[in-house]
Write an enzyme that holds these catalytic residues in place. Structure first.
Site, PDB file in Angstrom:
ATOM      1  N   ASP A   7      34.245  45.736  37.632  1.00 43.40           N
ATOM      2  CA  ASP A   7      35.430  44.949  37.869  1.00 43.40           C
ATOM      3  C   ASP A   7      36.105  46.429  36.556  1.00 43.40           C
ATOM      4  O   ASP A   7      34.789  47.363  35.786  1.00 43.40           O
ATOM      5  CB  ASP A   7      34.854  44.177  36.758  1.00 43.40           C
ATOM      6  CG  ASP A   7      36.457  43.383  36.683  1.00 43.40           C
ATOM      7  OD1 ASP A   7      37.528  44.085  37.134  1.00 43.40           O
ATOM      8  OD2 ASP A   7      36.651  43.108  35.859  1.00 43.40           O
ATOM      9  N   ASP A   9      39.761  45.818  33.996  1.00 42.29           N
ATOM     10  CA  ASP A   9      39.602  45.211  33.008  1.00 42.29           C
ATOM     11  C   ASP A   9      38.451  43.976  32.328  1.00 42.29           C
ATOM     12  O   ASP A   9      38.072  43.132  32.879  1.00 42.29           O
ATOM     13  CB  ASP A   9      41.176  44.698  33.244  1.00 42.29           C
ATOM     14  CG  ASP A   9      42.092  45.411  33.802  1.00 42.29           C
ATOM     15  OD1 ASP A   9      42.129  45.966  32.799  1.00 42.29           O
ATOM     16  OD2 ASP A   9      42.152  45.654  34.807  1.00 42.29           O
ATOM     17  N   ASP A 166      34.124  40.341  34.380  1.00 42.96           N
ATOM     18  CA  ASP A 166      33.364  39.265  33.645  1.00 42.96           C
ATOM     19  C   ASP A 166      34.653  38.026  33.210  1.00 42.96           C
ATOM     20  O   ASP A 166      34.492  37.193  32.524  1.00 42.96           O
ATOM     21  CB  ASP A 166      34.083  40.741  32.418  1.00 42.96           C
ATOM     22  CG  ASP A 166      35.870  40.601  33.142  1.00 42.96           C
ATOM     23  OD1 ASP A 166      35.621  40.706  34.208  1.00 42.96           O
ATOM     24  OD2 ASP A 166      36.870  40.085  32.120  1.00 42.96           O
TER      25      ASP A 166
END
Length: 384
Positions: A7, A9, A166
């Protein structure tokens, strides 16, 4: 392992904290709160899951002049973003993967004109064989489209790759795509409830490529952590009987039986006060358990999660189950706003001898005395 899909961001670069803080500031200007539980719906996904503009206007009951508001909000976000650096361990992992010929990809719910300029700015774009963004799929995370597209573009099967995420939305998407998922929460997403990861770390500094390869290879034997129910009483009794250090409990006159465990598990269904978790194999066999009590402290900024039991069946030790149980408690404690975890670990126990807790960052408090008053042995207080 043949590929790693990251990922962007909050995973490669913590862009999520600046954006969230900028929205919090905008909401505060209008005397409206922006709880992370609400904002978290769109983290790792899109505004379709939570629209910050619509929610604020709905809360106020009127429209706002966003041409006036947005420049200030974006300036706050930009100022905070300029202070960010690539998150710990990212560059080292990318270098290791490059040296070993492991393919790298980005799978991001953000648009390309956001992701690629930042990858270029921090000198990371050249590591990735492909960058898949919101522009390339019909559905963002938690749909698996981004990961599936990345796998197709690099020509790798999901069982040969891992995802690094995250957020809950990202982990759900990775699981749906059939990927082993490593969760590394950031300062914003660590407060979001998430049960969809295979491994949780505080930072990529805690692992390396060789360790991740082993984790992926052993994924067929991964453990599932869940809340215990009264139906687990017999399995927990069996674990207690198998743990040698627990025999001293029986020696002191405390009878270990299924009825007692069943009754205590009933009490643990009150999740506000106490919680019991079990770790089970993919076949559904319970191999370990733990109990934690959520204790308030008037002088602490947040309460304490006090772990009274954490035991793993001897033949299931060194499988990562004990660590997984601890991670589960830590994650829940953060969600509850606890300031610390604590437990007592017998110095004659096998876990103490092999420094199980020391190796995981726990501190042994030499200055504290551990007192016990046995109510069975002392029917009333002795006179001073």
């Amino acid at each position: 392992m043949r590929a790693i899909i990251l990922d962007f961001d909050g995973t490669v670069l913590d862009t999520e904290t600046p954006v969230y803080e900028s929205w919090k500031s905008t909401y505060a200007d209008h005397a409206v709160e922006l709880p992370i539980e609400l904002y978290g719906r769109c983290i790792g996904s899109s505004d379709d899951r939570f629209n910050t503009v619509q929610y604020l206007e709905s809360s106020l009951g009127r429209s706002l002049d966003w041409e006036e508001i947005n420049p200030k909000r974006r300036a706050i976000s930009k100022g905070l973003l300029e202070k960010q650096t690539v998150l710990p361990g990212i560059v080292e992992l990318l270098e290791q993967a490059k040296e070993e010929g492991i393919k790298l990809a980005i799978a991001s719910s953000s648009p390309r004109d956001w992701v690629e300029p930042l990858l270029k700015k921090f000198g990371l774009l050249h590591y990735f064989e492909t960058v898949v963004t919101l522009d390339d799929v019909e559905q963002p995370k938690p749909a698996p489209d981004l990961f599936q597209t990345a796998l197709t573009q690099i020509g790798i099967d999901p069982e040969d790759a891992i995802a690094i995420e995250d957020s809950p939305n990202g982990c759900i998407a990775a699981n749906a795509a059939g990927l082993y998922c490593v969760l590394i929460p950031n300062p914003v997403t660590r407060f979001l409830k998430n049960e969809h990861y295979d491994l949780m770390l505080h930072s990529l500094k805690e692992t390396n490529l060789a360790d991740l390869k082993i984790k992926l290879k052993n994924r067929s034997g991964k453990m599932k952590i869940r809340k215990a129910t009264t139906a687990d009483a017999e399995s927990i009794a069996s674990i207690i009987e198998s743990v040698s250090e627990l025999q001293t409990v029986a020696d002191r006159g405390h009878q270990i039986n299924v009825e007692v465990i069943y009754s205590n598990l009933e009490r643990c269904q009150d999740a506000e006060r106490s919680t019991a978790y079990v770790g089970e194999s993919v076949e559904g066999e319970v191999l370990g358990y733990c109990t934690v009590h959520w204790a308030p402290f008037l002088f602490l900024n947040g309460g304490e999660a006090y772990i009274t039991e954490l035991f793993v069946r001897p033949d299931a030790r060194s499988t990562g189950l004990g660590t997984a149980l601890l991670e589960k408690i830590e994650h829940e404690a953060r969600l509850r706003g606890c300031s610390r975890l604590s437990l007592n670990n017998g110095k004659a126990s096998e876990s103490y001898e092999r420094e199980f807790y020391h190796k995981r960052g726990w501190t042994e408090r030499d200055q504290m005395a551990n007192f016990v008053f046995d109510l069975n042995q002392n029917p009333r207080y002795a006179e001073d």
